[in-house]
Motif scaffolding. Structure first.
Motif, PDB file in Angstrom:
ATOM      1  N   TYR A 154      14.985  62.668 -37.889  1.00 45.07           N
ATOM      2  CA  TYR A 154      15.628  63.719 -38.667  1.00 45.07           C
ATOM      3  C   TYR A 154      16.309  63.231 -39.940  1.00 45.07           C
ATOM      4  O   TYR A 154      16.439  63.987 -40.906  1.00 45.07           O
ATOM      5  CB  TYR A 154      16.659  64.455 -37.807  1.00 45.07           C
ATOM      6  CG  TYR A 154      16.060  65.204 -36.642  1.00 45.07           C
ATOM      7  CD1 TYR A 154      16.116  64.678 -35.362  1.00 45.07           C
ATOM      8  CD2 TYR A 154      15.437  66.426 -36.827  1.00 45.07           C
ATOM      9  CE1 TYR A 154      15.563  65.368 -34.285  1.00 45.07           C
ATOM     10  CE2 TYR A 154      14.882  67.123 -35.752  1.00 45.07           C
ATOM     11  CZ  TYR A 154      14.952  66.581 -34.497  1.00 45.07           C
ATOM     12  OH  TYR A 154      14.409  67.262 -33.441  1.00 45.07           O
ATOM     13  N   SER A 155      16.768  61.956 -39.945  1.00 45.37           N
ATOM     14  CA  SER A 155      17.512  61.506 -41.122  1.00 45.37           C
ATOM     15  C   SER A 155      17.227  60.040 -41.402  1.00 45.37           C
ATOM     16  O   SER A 155      16.876  59.271 -40.490  1.00 45.37           O
ATOM     17  CB  SER A 155      19.010  61.720 -40.905  1.00 45.37           C
ATOM     18  OG  SER A 155      19.449  61.035 -39.757  1.00 45.37           O
ATOM     19  N   LYS A 208      14.144  57.676 -46.947  1.00 47.08           N
ATOM     20  CA  LYS A 208      14.099  58.935 -47.688  1.00 47.08           C
ATOM     21  C   LYS A 208      12.722  59.239 -48.257  1.00 47.08           C
ATOM     22  O   LYS A 208      12.462  60.364 -48.684  1.00 47.08           O
ATOM     23  CB  LYS A 208      15.137  58.917 -48.806  1.00 47.08           C
ATOM     24  CG  LYS A 208      16.562  58.993 -48.284  1.00 47.08           C
ATOM     25  CD  LYS A 208      17.572  59.143 -49.407  1.00 47.08           C
ATOM     26  CE  LYS A 208      18.975  59.288 -48.850  1.00 47.08           C
ATOM     27  NZ  LYS A 208      19.992  59.445 -49.916  1.00 47.08           N
TER      28      LYS A 208
END
Lengths: 114, 110
Positions: free
Chosen positions: B51-52, B68
């Protein structure tokens, strides 16, 4: 727990004929997806249902493809009339909800259009 | 435009030879990144959700990482039964549709 069921597993038709695929999702899963997967490519979403309502059908060729999910359980995808470029594997998947949930896939239906 | 690119297209390894598969993505806001495994004649099978950036998840010989711009699927000391096509997909924040890569076909030779 029973998985996602699809039928038929294989189908061969002539171009301009009609064909229908059936999918029964995992019990209790609200979201149902139909994908088209051409050999060597990733799945392409055709239509997404939440219960018996359509969430996304932006990539469904609506002039020849149709899908329904009556009563929010099983679903059918129809192609009428078929074209040569429709030859692909049609995958059905289900998930408990929309966001961030893993999708459970059926074995797929391999369609060959001659 | 949201898109996912996987590399390499195919990878042949000897049993026990560790390596990594790459999934590069561009999306306007990431809701989640998914890894699936697909065996011939079968539907994709879920492996991981990330998720991140900075998140990592492991399952047996597989480890998935996320930045990212890309995700890696690391395979440590693979066995022939790890042979499959590995698919990456992203779900943007703007909708619930998964955008899929074309996959990496992994072949592990005994």
């Amino acid at each position: 727990e029973a998985g996602v069921a699809q039928s038929p597993r294989y189908k061969i038709i002539e171009k301009r004929q009609s064909v229908a695929f059936w999918c029964n999702p995992i019990s209790g899963h609200a979201t149902l997806y139909w994908y088209q997967q051409i050999l060597g490519q990733g799945p392409k979403l055709l239509i997404q249902f939440q219960n018996n309502g359509v969430v996304d059908d932006s990539q469904l060729p609506k002039d020849r493809f149709s899908a329904e999910r009556l009563k929010g359980v099983d679903s059918t995808l129809k192609i009428q009339p078929a074209k040569l470029e429709d030859s692909a594997v049609y995958l059905c998947a289900s998930s408990p909800g929309l966001a961030g949930n893993e999708q459970f896939f059926g074995p797929g239906t391999r369609l060959t259009v001659l | 435009e949201d898109q996912v690119t996987q590399s390499p297209e195919a990878l042949r390894l000897q049993e026990g030879e560790s390596s990594s598969l790459n999934c590069s993505y561009t999306v306007s806001g990431l809701r989640g990144l998914f890894w699936y495994r697909q065996d011939p004649g079968k539907g994709p099978e879920f492996l991981f959700t990330l998720y991140s950036a900075g998140e990592e998840k492991e399952k047996e010989r597989l480890k998935a990482t996320l930045t990212k711009k890309e995700s890696f699927l690391h395979i440590t000391a693979p066995k022939p039964e790890d042979s499959a096509t590995y698919l990456c997909a992203v779900q943007p924040e703007s909708n619930y549709q998964l955008i899929w890569g074309a996959g990496t076909k992994l072949i592990i030779k005994p």
